[in-house]
Design a protein around this motif. Structure first.
Motif, short mmCIF file in Angstrom:
data_model
loop_
_atom_site.label_atom_id
_atom_site.label_comp_id
_atom_site.label_asym_id
_atom_site.label_seq_id
_atom_site.Cartn_x
_atom_site.Cartn_y
_atom_site.Cartn_z
N ILE A 111 -44.17 11.93 42.07
CA ILE A 111 -43.54 11.28 43.24
C ILE A 111 -44.78 11.47 44.45
CG2 ILE A 111 -41.62 11.31 45.06
CD1 ILE A 111 -40.10 12.65 42.96
N HIS B 115 -35.99 10.85 41.86
CA HIS B 115 -37.11 9.95 41.98
C HIS B 115 -37.04 9.06 42.85
CE1 HIS B 115 -37.91 11.59 37.60
NE2 HIS B 115 -39.02 11.41 38.15
N GLU C 125 -43.14 15.56 38.71
CA GLU C 125 -42.42 14.35 38.56
C GLU C 125 -42.74 13.14 38.78
OE1 GLU C 125 -39.12 14.41 37.41
OE2 GLU C 125 -39.09 16.52 37.26
#
Length: 305
Positions: A107, A82, A105
């Motif tokens: 991001i 991350h 995720e």
């Protein structure tokens, strides 16, 4: 700890958001970026996870050569940590696989809109991040650039700092900041001086008032920032304290752990303080080139004995 957000660099560099638009408020705290290489082959011992990750043509080309499953594994291993965001130099249609990982995720995935070398992009990013994330200190004084050299002028209120800066501007030098000088530590040995936005381009002169130096004298009279090289304190004339030694012992003023060479100049009516500052700057430049007038003078004296 100072920080900016992913949204700040999106706006600064006109980046396109491909994924993670709802996460643009993620914090960026490190002034360096990282270009993954060893991480794609599974080596993560020194992976700087808090840095912005940049993928250039080399990295994107490598990923395209992998099989679907292998690419999924390699990218998955990186996004697992991350990082604040990914900035990719490539075409949107080529990055579907990366977009999927970043979406899942949370991001931000950003791509450049303008064609440029990856090294140029990294240099611009790191310059911006170093400036924005640098530790800051605000001090009372004046900052000018004299012959390309950044000078801090300090001293008690009314000693003539702003008037001296005005004289220097008239001689072709540049104002950086008046009254409030913002110092930024961009490396262990480097300080930048700049303004606090509110005072940008303004110079306050007693009996005259507030001047906008750009409006009065043109853009050449002002500069956004400068590296601080000399710290000069202006003092009212005190006869018994006038220093007449051939060469002063080196003195320094410390700001946020950075040592800046410092001198004192006594002020009295009729004394050309601006000219003395110009002389101090030129003398500093000669010393950086390895020349000392005091040393040469003493060598001449010794030859006569």
């Amino acid at each position: 700890m100072k920080q900016i957000t992913v949204e700040d660099i999106v706006n600064q560099f006109s980046l396109q958001v491909l994924a993670g638009a709802e996460y643009l408020r993620k914090a960026i705290t490190k002034p360096r970026v990282h270009r993954p290489g060893l991480e794609f082959v599974g080596y993560f011992d020194f992976f700087p996870t808090e840095r912005v990750q940049v993928l250039g043509t080399k990295e994107v080309t490598y990923l395209h050569k992998l099989s679907h499953e292998e690419r999924k594994t390699r990218i998955g291993n990186i996004v697992h940590y991350h990082p604040p965001c990914f900035i990719v130099k490539g075409k949107e249609e080529e990055l579907t696989y990366l977009k999927q990982h970043c979406t899942s995720e949370g991001i931000p995935l950003l791509i450049t809109k303008h064609e440029q070398r990856t090294s140029e992009l990294i240099a611009k990013l790191e310059s911006y991040l170093a400036n924005e994330l640098a530790p800051e200190l605000s001090i009372h004084g004046v900052c000018v650039n004299v012959s390309g050299i950044g000078i801090l002028l300090r001293g008690k209120s009314g000693v003539g700092k702003s008037e001296t800066a005005h004289t220097l501007i008239g001689r072709g030098h540049r104002l950086i900041a008046d009254d409030v000088v913002v110092l930024k530590k961009i490396s262990p040995t480097t300080l930048l001086g700049t303004h606090d936005e509110n005072t940008k381009e303004f110079l306050a002169l007693r009996s005259i008032g507030l001047l906008n130096v750009v409006r009065l004298y043109g853009q050449k009279a002002f500069q956004e920032k400068t590296q601080i090289v000399l710290d000069i304190t202006l003092k009212k004339w005190e006869k018994d304290e006038l220093n007449n030694e051939l060469d002063h012992e080196a003195r320094f003023t410390e700001y946020m752990g950075v040592q800046i060479p410092s001198i004192e100049i006594q002020v009295q009516p009729g004394r050309d303080v601006a000219g003395l500052i110009e002389a101090a700057v030129q003398n500093w430049i000669l010393k950086q080139q390895g020349y000392s007038a005091a040393e040469e003078f003493m060598e001449r004296i010794e030859k006569d004995y």
